[in-house]
Each structure stands twice: as C-alpha cells, then as structure tokens.
Scaffold this motif. Structure first.
Motif, PDB file in Angstrom:
ATOM      1  N   GLN A   1       8.038 -22.711  26.549  1.00 24.04           N
ATOM      2  CA  GLN A   1       6.925 -23.079  27.027  1.00 24.04           C
ATOM      3  C   GLN A   1       6.735 -22.018  28.338  1.00 24.04           C
ATOM      4  O   GLN A   1       7.643 -21.665  28.878  1.00 24.04           O
ATOM      5  CB  GLN A   1       6.770 -24.580  28.052  1.00 24.04           C
ATOM      6  CG  GLN A   1       7.048 -25.773  26.960  1.00 24.04           C
ATOM      7  CD  GLN A   1       7.495 -26.886  27.610  1.00 24.04           C
ATOM      8  OE1 GLN A   1       7.093 -27.128  28.729  1.00 24.04           O
ATOM      9  NE2 GLN A   1       8.367 -27.724  26.889  1.00 24.04           N
ATOM     10  N   LEU A   2       5.270 -21.767  28.638  1.00 21.68           N
ATOM     11  CA  LEU A   2       5.119 -20.854  29.641  1.00 21.68           C
ATOM     12  C   LEU A   2       3.819 -21.065  30.211  1.00 21.68           C
ATOM     13  O   LEU A   2       2.647 -21.556  29.642  1.00 21.68           O
ATOM     14  CB  LEU A   2       4.724 -19.338  29.130  1.00 21.68           C
ATOM     15  CG  LEU A   2       4.449 -18.382  30.071  1.00 21.68           C
ATOM     16  CD1 LEU A   2       5.378 -18.217  31.128  1.00 21.68           C
ATOM     17  CD2 LEU A   2       3.929 -17.161  29.608  1.00 21.68           C
ATOM     18  N   ARG A   3       4.103 -21.805  31.657  1.00 21.77           N
ATOM     19  CA  ARG A   3       2.787 -22.097  32.568  1.00 21.77           C
ATOM     20  C   ARG A   3       2.624 -21.483  33.798  1.00 21.77           C
ATOM     21  O   ARG A   3       3.572 -20.983  34.243  1.00 21.77           O
ATOM     22  CB  ARG A   3       3.007 -23.493  32.844  1.00 21.77           C
ATOM     23  CG  ARG A   3       3.199 -24.540  31.400  1.00 21.77           C
ATOM     24  CD  ARG A   3       2.980 -25.891  31.972  1.00 21.77           C
ATOM     25  NE  ARG A   3       3.156 -27.026  30.811  1.00 21.77           N
ATOM     26  CZ  ARG A   3       4.089 -27.453  30.050  1.00 21.77           C
ATOM     27  NH1 ARG A   3       5.336 -27.365  30.780  1.00 21.77           N
ATOM     28  NH2 ARG A   3       3.977 -28.071  29.127  1.00 21.77           N
TER      29      ARG A   3
ATOM     30  N   LYS B   1      -1.260 -24.932  36.530  1.00 20.67           N
ATOM     31  CA  LYS B   1      -2.009 -25.839  35.561  1.00 20.67           C
ATOM     32  C   LYS B   1      -2.160 -25.240  34.172  1.00 20.67           C
ATOM     33  O   LYS B   1      -2.394 -26.214  33.179  1.00 20.67           O
ATOM     34  CB  LYS B   1      -3.336 -26.525  36.436  1.00 20.67           C
ATOM     35  CG  LYS B   1      -2.812 -27.309  37.608  1.00 20.67           C
ATOM     36  CD  LYS B   1      -3.937 -28.085  37.883  1.00 20.67           C
ATOM     37  CE  LYS B   1      -3.776 -29.035  39.290  1.00 20.67           C
ATOM     38  NZ  LYS B   1      -5.134 -29.627  39.877  1.00 20.67           N
ATOM     39  N   PHE B   2      -2.316 -24.036  34.182  1.00 25.48           N
ATOM     40  CA  PHE B   2      -2.623 -23.314  32.915  1.00 25.48           C
ATOM     41  C   PHE B   2      -1.541 -23.283  32.075  1.00 25.48           C
ATOM     42  O   PHE B   2      -0.571 -22.966  32.519  1.00 25.48           O
ATOM     43  CB  PHE B   2      -3.221 -21.964  33.221  1.00 25.48           C
ATOM     44  CG  PHE B   2      -3.621 -21.254  32.029  1.00 25.48           C
ATOM     45  CD1 PHE B   2      -4.628 -21.649  30.977  1.00 25.48           C
ATOM     46  CD2 PHE B   2      -2.883 -20.162  31.583  1.00 25.48           C
ATOM     47  CE1 PHE B   2      -4.728 -20.929  30.090  1.00 25.48           C
ATOM     48  CE2 PHE B   2      -3.132 -19.396  30.196  1.00 25.48           C
ATOM     49  CZ  PHE B   2      -4.131 -19.733  29.347  1.00 25.48           C
ATOM     50  N   THR B   3      -1.468 -23.730  30.870  1.00 26.12           N
ATOM     51  CA  THR B   3      -0.363 -23.500  29.887  1.00 26.12           C
ATOM     52  C   THR B   3      -0.636 -22.232  28.808  1.00 26.12           C
ATOM     53  O   THR B   3      -1.722 -22.392  28.047  1.00 26.12           O
ATOM     54  CB  THR B   3      -0.356 -24.800  28.992  1.00 26.12           C
ATOM     55  OG1 THR B   3      -0.030 -25.789  29.769  1.00 26.12           O
ATOM     56  CG2 THR B   3       0.911 -24.646  27.971  1.00 26.12           C
TER      57      THR B   3
ATOM     58  N   PRO C   1       9.880 -17.634  30.893  1.00 30.11           N
ATOM     59  CA  PRO C   1       9.117 -19.170  30.520  1.00 30.11           C
ATOM     60  C   PRO C   1       9.749 -20.083  31.363  1.00 30.11           C
ATOM     61  O   PRO C   1      10.521 -20.079  32.430  1.00 30.11           O
ATOM     62  CB  PRO C   1       9.971 -19.193  29.157  1.00 30.11           C
ATOM     63  CG  PRO C   1      10.323 -17.771  28.586  1.00 30.11           C
ATOM     64  CD  PRO C   1      10.959 -17.052  29.818  1.00 30.11           C
ATOM     65  N   THR C   2       8.742 -21.084  31.427  1.00 27.83           N
ATOM     66  CA  THR C   2       8.912 -22.179  32.017  1.00 27.83           C
ATOM     67  C   THR C   2      10.109 -23.150  31.410  1.00 27.83           C
ATOM     68  O   THR C   2      10.740 -23.794  32.286  1.00 27.83           O
ATOM     69  CB  THR C   2       7.717 -23.032  32.100  1.00 27.83           C
ATOM     70  OG1 THR C   2       6.536 -22.381  32.533  1.00 27.83           O
ATOM     71  CG2 THR C   2       7.841 -24.101  32.934  1.00 27.83           C
ATOM     72  N   ALA C   3      10.213 -23.365  30.207  1.00 26.85           N
ATOM     73  CA  ALA C   3      11.039 -23.843  29.445  1.00 26.85           C
ATOM     74  C   ALA C   3      11.378 -23.253  28.206  1.00 26.85           C
ATOM     75  O   ALA C   3      10.594 -22.523  27.602  1.00 26.85           O
ATOM     76  CB  ALA C   3      10.757 -25.357  29.484  1.00 26.85           C
TER      77      ALA C   3
ATOM     78  N   ASP D   1      -5.044 -21.295  21.517  1.00 32.37           N
ATOM     79  CA  ASP D   1      -4.589 -22.318  22.768  1.00 32.37           C
ATOM     80  C   ASP D   1      -3.167 -22.446  22.882  1.00 32.37           C
ATOM     81  O   ASP D   1      -2.903 -23.535  23.275  1.00 32.37           O
ATOM     82  CB  ASP D   1      -5.366 -23.516  22.809  1.00 32.37           C
ATOM     83  CG  ASP D   1      -6.868 -23.348  22.569  1.00 32.37           C
ATOM     84  OD1 ASP D   1      -7.315 -22.451  23.197  1.00 32.37           O
ATOM     85  OD2 ASP D   1      -7.481 -24.031  21.744  1.00 32.37           O
ATOM     86  N   GLY D   2      -2.296 -21.246  22.684  1.00 36.74           N
ATOM     87  CA  GLY D   2      -1.015 -21.402  23.064  1.00 36.74           C
ATOM     88  C   GLY D   2      -0.043 -22.065  21.939  1.00 36.74           C
ATOM     89  O   GLY D   2       1.163 -22.313  22.104  1.00 36.74           O
TER      90      GLY D   2
END
Length: 371
Positions: free
Chosen positions: A9-11, A14-16, A54-56, A214-215
């Motif tokens: 996950q990469l944010r 609020k945008f992913t 990355p976020t996670a 969209d990711g």
C-alpha cells in the motif's frame, strides 16, 4: 532474481496510489506494468527500487526482505542491487561515454583494469563500443538512452527497472530499441520490470503484462492472452479496441446496441447471466465491408462517413441504422476502396464479438502470481 510484493500500500494523505497489491515476478522474467498516467505503475516501481517508502506491506528481492512495514525494515536503494533507467537520460554532458558508464564503478573504487573491462563489455552489449571516447553532448537521443542503459547494466544488478525509457524517442527508433532491449534482457537473463502506457511496447517486451487501473492490478496475462481476452471493456478500450459499444442482453448470445436499432450476435466471450453495464467490443480489423450483401447474422446496411488513408490500410467511420458508428480498418491490399457517402454492407463474425463488463475485478482483489 525473484521479486515478491505482499499487501503493498502507498498513500499520500487521503490519496491512494497503490492498494493491497500482491505480485510475484519470477526469476529472469520480464513484467511490464501497463496503464494510463496516475494508475500507480511508476509508484510500484519506485517502491521496489527504494525511492518511495510504502505505507504498508512487504517487498522481497531474492531471499532478502528489502521492505517490511510491520518489522520496520527499509533497505536503502544503494543496498538493493537494483538498476534503474529513467525516462530522462540523466547523461552528464561534460563526460565521455566511457566516463558516464564507468562513473559508479569509480565511486566504488574498483581497480582501473576491472572498470575498463566491465565498461567495454557493456558498451559492446548496447552497441556503443566505438563511441567510448565521444563526448556525451555529441550523442543522439537513442545513443544517450543506450548510455543510460549501459550505466545500469555495468553495476550487474539483480533486477533492472525501466521507467518509460523510450518515450522521448521518435517512433521508428522506439521500435528498434524495443527489440534491442528485449534481446539484452533475454541474453543476460535479467529480472526486469518495465513501466509504460504504450500497449505496443508492453506486447513487445513482456513475458507477462500487469495492467493497472487506480492503483490496482486489474488483469495480468501473457501478451497474447491480454490482447485476445481483455477482462473488461475498459481494458479492451485501453488496449486499442476502438469499437466499444453499449450493449443490452436480449436473449442468450444476442444483444442490442445503443438505442436498440441494431442487434448483434456474440459467440466470443460473454458475461455471466444478470451482468449489467455491458459493452460489445469489436476490433476494427475484424469488420468487413462489401458493396454486395444481404441482411443476416451481424450484417447491416451502412454509410461511409469518413475515409482516412493510413498507408498500408484505410480507416473508415461507418454509420449503421439508428446512428451507431463503427470504426473499420481495411487493408489496402484488399484492393477495394470506398468513398465518403457510399452505401454498403457491414459484417462481423459473431466469434469476433466479445461482450464485456465495464470493470474487471472487485477493487479489493489485487493479486498476480508468477506463472
């Protein structure tokens, strides 16, 4: 060297940019991340390289975990043994080709004899052995791109990442360098991740294509399967299917196009019963035009509205009853040319018609595993 991505996950606030991605890239495999701008393909590559945190999730290269959010592991880019070729050449104009390619080896303080050997080996590989002493400012765009590639290869990376490296070149040079890149990848047995928005480039360079929207990876296939069996109408449209027409199911295998003035039979891929938001997808080259014909299965009267000469083919815009328009690509070798305003018959084989949903997968599903 195998690459394994787990729950990435990469944010940004609020945008992913990337959502719950699981992706396995096999040893020696060439995977192309394909999609329009903003879909997350470059962000995925930058996470592999260590240029984004990355976020996670977790990223493993070979047997080494290079990122794990839960365990606080984040190996810096220079310790991942990953080569990267960017869209911009980033060639130092005040240096020669040899100096550009050997600069990173010089920073590692390798012996001069080894630097000379490795630089000449990689320059020969990319076809620049006779340009070693030339100033980089005197090179063409294609030659600079080869220098950028050589600079990454001379480090003998486990993984090679390429971020739209051919986008600044003219069409003919792009075509030639695609083949050369593929030859180098196969010759060296490199694990390669290539980012592009150009489907032709993806088809030419990939063992498998991961198409992103969209990711999320919405489809991952070998190039031939991706071309012949897109999972959704949005994917078909992105891959160059120009006839994507709203369709409503009437009976098994029969559909109404647009406002219902034209019916079409489809024996190609069809949606599950009860599916909605459907489109009939037909490639332009699968449609036939003739001056003589008769009403029948997928045969309709039409009028030529536009005829555009394109060298080896002619592209027509043909209007069907009810105002439905079809894009038709007819080979010039067929020897028949139609004029604007001409009435004719339009025919398409039911096996060439695929009726697909708008979206391919549930957004929560984002898994692609090596074949």
């Amino acid at each position: 060297m195998k690459i394994t991505i787990e729950n990435l996950q990469l944010r940004y606030g609020k945008f992913t940019a990337i959502e719950n991605m699981d992706l396995e890239i096999g040893d020696h495999e060439s995977v192309v991340l394909l999609g329009k701008s903003g879909c997350g393909k470059t962000s995925t590559m930058r996470c592999i390289a260590g240029l984004e945190e990355p976020t996670a999730g977790r990223i493993t290269i070979g047997d080494t975990v290079v990122f794990d959010a839960a365990r606080g592991i984040n190996v810096p880019p220079n310790k991942r043994n990953v080569g990267m070729v960017f869209q911009s050449y980033a060639v130092w104009p005040h240096m020669t080709v040899f100096e550009n390619v050997g600069y990173s080896l010089k920073l590692q303080k390798l012996p001069k004899a080894e630097i000379k050997q490795r630089v000449h080996e990689v320059l020969e590989l990319v076809g620049l052995e006779s340009f070693a002493s030339r100033g980089a400012s005197l090179l063409s765009g294609g030659q600079m791109q080869r220098v950028a590639l050589a600079r990454s290869l001379v480090m003998r990376p486990d993984v090679l990442l390429l971020d739209e490296p051919l986008s600044n070149l003219d069409a003919r040079l792009r075509d030639r360098l695609r083949i050369e890149l593929r030859e180098i990848q196969l010759q060296l047995g490199l694990t390669t991740v290539y980012v592009t928005h150009d489907q032709q480039e993806a088809f030419a360079l990939a063992d498998r294509i991961a198409l992103m929207q969209d990711g999320v990876i919405v489809q991952m296939e070998e190039p031939s399967a991706m071309y012949t069996q897109p999972a959704s109408s949005s994917i078909a449209h992105f891959l160059g299917v120009s006839n994507v027409l709203p369709a409503t199911s009437r009976t098994s295998g029969d559909f109404a196009l647009g406002d219902g003035a034209v019916s079409i039979s489809a024996t190609g891929r069809r949606p599950a019963p009860g599916a909605t938001d459907l489109s009939a997808c037909i490639r332009s080259e699968d449609i036939r035009l003739s001056r003589e014909g008769a009403a029948g299965v997928n045969s309709w009267p039409g009028i030529v509205r536009v005829a555009s000469f394109q060298g080896s083919s002619i592209r027509y815009a043909v209007e069907l009853p009810g105002g439905t328009h079809l894009d038709v690509l007819a080979p010039l070798a067929a020897g028949v040319r139609h004029s604007v305003g001409e009435s004719l018959w339009v025919t398409v084989d039911p096996t060439a018609v695929q009726v697909l949903p708008q979206t391919a997968v549930d957004p929560a599903v984002n898994t692609a595993v090596a074949a």
